[in-house]
Design a protein around this motif. Structure first.
Motif, PDB file in Angstrom:
ATOM      1  N   HIS A  39       0.829  -1.209   0.000  1.00 33.85           N
ATOM      2  CA  HIS A  39       0.000   0.000   0.000  1.00 33.85           C
ATOM      3  C   HIS A  39       0.865   1.262   0.000  1.00 33.85           C
ATOM      4  CE1 HIS A  39      -3.867   2.055   0.619  1.00 33.85           C
ATOM      5  NE2 HIS A  39      -3.142   2.949   1.264  1.00 33.85           N
ATOM      6  N   GLN A  40       1.990   1.207   0.678  1.00 32.70           N
ATOM      7  CA  GLN A  40       2.880   2.370   0.748  1.00 32.70           C
ATOM      8  C   GLN A  40       3.612   2.626  -0.564  1.00 32.70           C
ATOM      9  OE1 GLN A  40       5.143   1.223   4.390  1.00 32.70           O
ATOM     10  NE2 GLN A  40       4.671   3.292   5.074  1.00 32.70           N
ATOM     11  N   HIS A  41       3.696   1.615  -1.416  1.00 36.16           N
ATOM     12  CA  HIS A  41       4.505   1.735  -2.638  1.00 36.16           C
ATOM     13  C   HIS A  41       3.675   1.372  -3.871  1.00 36.16           C
ATOM     14  CE1 HIS A  41       8.004   2.243  -0.064  1.00 36.16           C
ATOM     15  NE2 HIS A  41       7.564   1.228   0.644  1.00 36.16           N
ATOM     16  N   PRO A  42       2.611   2.103  -4.133  1.00 34.39           N
ATOM     17  CA  PRO A  42       1.745   1.796  -5.276  1.00 34.39           C
ATOM     18  C   PRO A  42       2.372   2.241  -6.593  1.00 34.39           C
ATOM     19  CG  PRO A  42       1.014   3.813  -4.250  1.00 34.39           C
ATOM     20  CD  PRO A  42       2.165   3.309  -3.409  1.00 34.39           C
ATOM     21  N   GLU A  43       2.026   1.516  -7.649  1.00 31.81           N
ATOM     22  CA  GLU A  43       2.499   1.874  -8.992  1.00 31.81           C
ATOM     23  C   GLU A  43       1.364   1.663  -9.986  1.00 31.81           C
ATOM     24  OE1 GLU A  43       7.124   0.694  -9.153  1.00 31.81           O
ATOM     25  OE2 GLU A  43       5.803  -0.951  -8.536  1.00 31.81           O
ATOM     26  N   CYS A  44       1.255   2.567 -10.932  1.00 29.10           N
ATOM     27  CA  CYS A  44       0.180   2.500 -11.921  1.00 29.10           C
ATOM     28  C   CYS A  44       0.437   1.411 -12.961  1.00 29.10           C
ATOM     29  CB  CYS A  44       0.008   3.861 -12.593  1.00 29.10           C
ATOM     30  SG  CYS A  44      -0.689   5.120 -11.505  1.00 29.10           S
ATOM     31  N   SER A  45      -0.550   1.195 -13.793  1.00 32.92           N
ATOM     32  CA  SER A  45      -0.508   0.126 -14.799  1.00 32.92           C
ATOM     33  C   SER A  45       0.726   0.211 -15.681  1.00 32.92           C
ATOM     34  CB  SER A  45      -1.756   0.207 -15.679  1.00 32.92           C
ATOM     35  OG  SER A  45      -2.925   0.094 -14.908  1.00 32.92           O
ATOM     36  N   TRP A  46       1.368  -0.945 -15.870  1.00 36.78           N
ATOM     37  CA  TRP A  46       2.572  -1.116 -16.693  1.00 36.78           C
ATOM     38  C   TRP A  46       3.791  -0.417 -16.099  1.00 36.78           C
ATOM     39  CZ3 TRP A  46       1.577  -5.153 -19.201  1.00 36.78           C
ATOM     40  CH2 TRP A  46       0.409  -5.343 -19.930  1.00 36.78           C
ATOM     41  N   GLN A  47       3.648   0.100 -14.875  1.00 39.61           N
ATOM     42  CA  GLN A  47       4.783   0.732 -14.193  1.00 39.61           C
ATOM     43  C   GLN A  47       5.119   0.002 -12.887  1.00 39.61           C
ATOM     44  OE1 GLN A  47       3.965   4.961 -13.740  1.00 39.61           O
ATOM     45  NE2 GLN A  47       2.883   4.992 -15.692  1.00 39.61           N
TER      46      GLN A  47
END
Length: 395
Positions: free
Chosen positions: A28-36
């Motif tokens: 949760h602390q380190h979210p990344e968007c799609s394809w990233q």
């Protein structure tokens, strides 16, 4: 629902609860968007290797997969978890809030990954008594769509060949201790639409010399509301929403063009095709009446998610025994979910797991900066998933 009245969790999974929560909070602390999802992928690959699974490897650019091989012959069951976050600035105030500005796990994919990791740890520890195999798939780019197809292209349904595909989605709308599950169409197919209306610009003080694209767009939006209410049989379910309109330069200039974007949601190709046809016909009529022209483009990013009736009947029976018959909701959604691509390729089942707890002030909304869930739901998800997997491995 009081914690004391929640369904039981076996000791082997209860022993994993602290790590399950720790995994969820880290992700949760380190979210990344799609394809990233590069850091997410590295974390998952490391954790899967630590747990000791076989065939740990990257897939689909930023995803991951691994295999639990049972102690005797049997079918292969796939468990899928999506891993991408959303471009949403977090406003929960949680001590483990997102550290990536403007990006948040606002739909619970962090919980999906954590449940899958706990499930993998349980299955790996129990592998000698389990038949068959369990293929874990951590899929990127669910929010952008395309991730499921990329995983399949990288061979996750073969070697061993998957017999049943399963997964869950955490829900901030359903109370903890309940699930939403039904056979047949369960999530809709999303069709993105873009409409460009072209008129003739001019001075706001001389509207008679122009074809006002804003006025045409306003009439078009109103007329399009009849696509569902007057073109579809009452027995059919569908949605048409225009969510964005862009037009004009300033208040004293009549807009030459207007661009509208929106979505059509349907459970069948025939209804989608009818809605697109009626949209074109309505736009043609409205634009002709005002002397404007239009273009319409559309793209369906994934099929409707259809739960296999035979597989879902078994999952429903397990749910009655675990959650209780009064804790099962059977209501399809017009949301979209590219788990549908897996369920086109293999029979399977996908369901919502309740994680709302108003008594504790946990009542967020999906895709919202304040999205929150009751973490007590996570061991329930791992326990019920284990029961489902055990059932289908034994078939």
């Amino acid at each position: 629902m009081a914690t004391a009245s929640l369904p039981p969790v076996r000791p082997a999974i209860r022993a994993l609860a602290d790590r399950l929560i720790a995994d969820r909070r880290h992700l949760h602390q380190h979210p990344e968007c799609s394809w990233q999802e590069h850091e997410t992928q590295r974390y998952l690959l490391r954790r899967l290797a630590e747990i000791g699974l076989a065939d740990v490897r990257p897939i689909a650019r930023t995803g991951a997969t691994a295999l639990v091989q049972g102690g005797r012959p049997g079918p292969c069951v796939l468990w899928r978890a999506d891993i991408d976050a959303l471009p949403v600035p977090e406003k929960t105030g949680l001590p483990f809030a997102s550290q990536n500005d403007g990006v948040m796990h606002a739909c619970g994919h962090d919980a999906h990954m954590a449940i899958a990791l706990a499930l993998a740890a349980w299955a790996q520890a129990e592998r000698h008594r389990l038949p068959g195999a369990i293929r874990f798939v951590f899929q990127p780019a669910e929010e952008a769509s395309g991730g499921a197809a990329a995983c399949i292209a990288d061979g996750v349904l073969e070697n061993p060949r998957v017999a049943v595909a399963l997964g869950l989605h955490i829900s901030a709308d359903i109370p903890i201790g309940a699930i939403n599950l039904a056979p047949g169409p369960f999530f809709a197919a999303p069709t993105a639409i873009r409409i460009e209306i072209t008129g003739r610009g001019g001075h706001a003080a001389a509207p008679h010399q122009s074809v006002d694209a804003v006025v045409v767009a306003a009439h078009a939006v109103t007329a399009l509301q009849t696509v569902v209410s007057r073109s579809l049989p009452p027995s059919e379910q569908a949605v048409l929403t225009i969510g964005k309109i862009q037009a004009g330069f300033r208040g004293n200039v009549i807009a030459e063009s207007a661009v509208m974007t929106g979505t059509i949601r349907t459970y069948s190709t025939s209804v989608r095709d009818l809605m697109i046809r009626r949209t074109e016909e309505i736009l043609a009529g409205v634009c002709a009446a005002f002397g404007a022209t239009f273009t319409l483009t559309h793209e369906t990013s994934c099929p409707p998610l259809v739960n296999d009736p035979v597989v879902t009947a078994d999952v429903l029976e397990l749910a009655r025994g675990y959650f209780g018959p009064d804790r099962i909701i059977g209501v399809p959604t017009m949301g979209a979910e590219d788990m549908s691509v897996f369920l086109e390729a293999r029979p399977g089942c996908y369901f919502w797991l309740g994680a709302r707890n108003e008594a504790r002030g946990i009542a967020g909304r999906h895709h919202d900066p304040g999205f929150v869930i009751d973490e007590d739901a996570l061991p329930l998800g791992a326990e019920f998933a284990a029961r489902i997997i055990e059932h289908f491995l034994a078939r």
